[in-house]
Design a protein around this motif. Structure first.
Motif, PDB file in Angstrom:
ATOM      1  N   PHE A 299       0.566  -1.009  -0.158  1.00  0.00           N
ATOM      2  CA  PHE A 299       0.028   0.017  -0.050  1.00  0.00           C
ATOM      3  C   PHE A 299       0.678   1.408   0.305  1.00  0.00           C
ATOM      4  O   PHE A 299      -0.088   2.319  -0.709  1.00  0.00           O
ATOM      5  CB  PHE A 299      -1.115   0.305   0.720  1.00  0.00           C
ATOM      6  N   GLU A 300       1.688   0.500   0.943  1.00  0.00           N
ATOM      7  CA  GLU A 300       2.846   2.306   0.884  1.00  0.00           C
ATOM      8  C   GLU A 300       3.007   2.910  -0.589  1.00  0.00           C
ATOM      9  O   GLU A 300       3.224   4.159  -0.537  1.00  0.00           O
ATOM     10  CB  GLU A 300       4.174   2.016   1.910  1.00  0.00           C
ATOM     11  N   SER A 301       3.674   2.015  -1.658  1.00  0.00           N
ATOM     12  CA  SER A 301       3.320   2.566  -3.417  1.00  0.00           C
ATOM     13  C   SER A 301       2.423   3.382  -3.809  1.00  0.00           C
ATOM     14  O   SER A 301       2.388   4.302  -5.126  1.00  0.00           O
ATOM     15  CB  SER A 301       3.563   1.077  -4.242  1.00  0.00           C
ATOM     16  N   LEU A 302       0.912   2.621  -2.847  1.00  0.00           N
ATOM     17  CA  LEU A 302      -0.566   3.754  -3.919  1.00  0.00           C
ATOM     18  C   LEU A 302       0.322   5.035  -2.806  1.00  0.00           C
ATOM     19  O   LEU A 302      -0.694   6.019  -4.176  1.00  0.00           O
ATOM     20  CB  LEU A 302      -1.291   2.552  -3.769  1.00  0.00           C
ATOM     21  N   SER A 303       0.155   5.093  -1.683  1.00  0.00           N
ATOM     22  CA  SER A 303       0.806   6.405  -1.508  1.00  0.00           C
ATOM     23  C   SER A 303       1.197   7.383  -1.930  1.00  0.00           C
ATOM     24  O   SER A 303       1.101   8.757  -2.254  1.00  0.00           O
ATOM     25  CB  SER A 303       0.625   5.921   0.457  1.00  0.00           C
ATOM     26  N   TRP A 304       1.872   6.739  -2.521  1.00  0.00           N
ATOM     27  CA  TRP A 304       2.853   7.762  -3.206  1.00  0.00           C
ATOM     28  C   TRP A 304       2.163   8.204  -4.518  1.00  0.00           C
ATOM     29  O   TRP A 304       2.672   9.173  -5.200  1.00  0.00           O
ATOM     30  CB  TRP A 304       3.867   7.230  -3.993  1.00  0.00           C
ATOM     31  N   GLY A 305       1.287   8.283  -5.148  1.00  0.00           N
ATOM     32  CA  GLY A 305       0.510   8.498  -6.383  1.00  0.00           C
ATOM     33  C   GLY A 305      -0.938   9.543  -5.521  1.00  0.00           C
ATOM     34  O   GLY A 305      -1.944   9.440  -6.354  1.00  0.00           O
TER      35      GLY A 305
END
Length: 345
Positions: A299-305
Motif C-alpha cells: 500500500f505504501e507505493s499506492l500512497s505515493w500516487g
C-alpha cells in the motif's frame, strides 16, 4: 491530577509509539508508564531502556486486557496500529468510561492518519495527479468530522470522536492524524517509518527512484520528533486538567503536519542523494506501474500516487505546538543510509 499520572501506552515497540514514549520519559520520568507489548522478546528490549516501566503482554485483540488497563489509567496513548483496529478502540473506550467519571475524566490520545483524506483519488482511481483540495482542522473541522463512511480509517475515527459525548464527558479524546512521518525514531525497537523509508528501499533495490503516475500528487509531512512533542503537550494538558472544548472531544481533530511534498519531486531528490552517496549508479527517477509498485512496497507505493493535504492549525492554537525539526528533504541522506544498512543485514 493530584496524584502521579498513570499512562497506558500501546505501540511502544513501534515507530510512533516508541518515539512518543522516549519524549514523554525524557520530559516526565516521574509518571507511571504501563506498556502493552506483544512478545517477551520485545518486552525485554523495552525493559532495558525503561526499567521502571510496567510491561503487560498482549495485543490489540485482547479486549479484556485493553479494557482493564484503560480503566486503571489516567491517560491512554494509543499508537499500535491504532487507526484500523475497531475492536481495540471499542475496548479502550469502554475501559476509560468504566474507570472514570465526569468529575474525574480519563483521556484518550488516539493516533489516526491522513490516509483518510485520500478517498477522493481512490474513488476515482486517479494516481499521480495534483489536487487543490486542502483540509483545515480549525476553520474547516466540520468537514473533517463528516468525511464519508468508506474513507480509510473513518470507522475507527468515528468511535473516538463519539466516545466523549456518549460517555457523559467521563472520557476526553484527542484524535491525532499524522501524514507522512519521517526522521529517525528514538524508540527501543523500531526507528523506521513507512512511506519515505519504503521509497528509499525500493530506490536502492531498483537502482532508480520510483514515481507513480505523473508524480504530481501532494502529501503533508511531519518529523517524528515534532509529532512526539505534540503528544507530550496533549499529555501535559490532560495532567493539568485543562478543560477546553477545542482541545478535547468531538471537535478535537489534529492534522499533525508541518509542510508538504510532491511525491515525484521527493523521488527525484531521493535519487539525487542516493547517487551522491554512491548507493546507486546515477541520479535516476522513473515512472513505475501500480502493479509493480504494489509488488515492491504494497500500500505504501499506492500512497505515493495519492493526495492528502491539510493544515494543522488546531495544535498551534490550543497547545502552541511549534515544529522545529529539519525538513523531509534534509533527512533523505539519513534515511537512505539507514535503509542501506537494513538491506545489508
Amino acid at each position: 491530577m493530584t496524584h502521579i499520572p498513570k499512562i497506558f501506552l500501546t505501540g511502544a515497540t513501534g515507530y510512533i509509539g516508541g518515539d512518543a514514549l522516549y519524549a514523554l520519559v525524557q520530559k516526565h520520568p516521574e509518571y507511571n508508564y504501563t506498556l502493552l507489548v506483544r512478545s517477551a522478546n520485545k518486552a525485554e528490549q523495552i525493559q532495558k531502556q525503561y526499567p521502571s516501566a510496567r510491561i503487560v503482554l498482549g495485543d490489540l485483540d485482547d479486549s479484556s486486557l485493553l479494557e482493564k488497563e484503560s480503566a486503571e489509567a489516567d491517560i491512554v496513548l494509543h499508537t499500535a496500529d491504532a487507526s484500523d483496529h475497531e475492536g481495540a478502540a471499542k475496548a479502550i473506550a469502554a475501559g476509560l468510561a468504566k474507570g472514570h467519571s465526569s468529575a474525574n475524566p480519563g483521556y484518550w490520545l488516539h493516533t489516526g492518519g491522513t490516509g483518510i483524506l485520500t478517498y477522493t483519488d481512490s474513488d476515482r482511481g486517479v494516481f499521480g495527479e495534483p489536487s487543490d483540495k486542502v483540509y483545515d482542522d480549525w476553520d474547516g473541522v466540520d468537514e473533517l468530522l463528516n468525511l464519508p463512511a468508506h474513507a480509510f480509517h473513518r470507522n475507527v475515527d468515528q468511535i473516538v470522536l463519539e466516545t466523549g459525548p456518549k460517555r457523559g464527558d467521563a472520557v476526553k479524546t484527542a484524535l491525532v492524524c499524522p501524514p507522512t512521518i519521517y526522521g529517525r525514531g528514538r524508540g527501543p525497537v523500531s526507528q523506521r517509518g513507512r512511506q519515505t523509508y519504503e521509497l528509499a528501499r525500493v530506490t536502492l533495490q531498483l537502482g532508480k527512484a520510483p514515481i507513480i503516475g505523473a508524480g504530481k500528487s501532494i502529501w503533508n509531512n511531519v518529523h517524528v520528533h515534532d509529532l512526539s512533542d505534540l503528544y507530550v503537550l496533549l499529555v501535559e494538558a490532560a495532567v493539568a486538567g485543562r478543560d477546553d472544548p477545542e482541545l478535547w472531544g468531538a471537535r478535537a481533530y489534529y492534522l499533525a503536519e508541518n509542510g508538504e511534498h510532491a511525491w515525484g519531486e521527493l523521488s527525484r531528490a531521493m535519487a539525487k542523494y542516493a547517487a551522491e552517496l554512491g548507493l546507486i549508479a546515477q541520479s535516476k527517477a522513473e515512472q513505475i506501474s501500480l502493479e509493480d509498485g504494489k509488488k515492491f512496497a504494497g500500500f505504501e507505493s499506492l500512497s505515493w500516487g495519492l493526495n492528502s493535504r491539510g493544515r494543522a492549525k488546531r495544535a498551534a492554537k490550543v497547545l502552541d505546538w511549534t515544529p522545529t525539526r529539519p525538513s523531509i528533504e534534509a533527512t533523505l541522506p539519513e534515511v537512505l543510509e539507514d535503509e542501506q544498512r537494513r538491506l545489508q543485514q
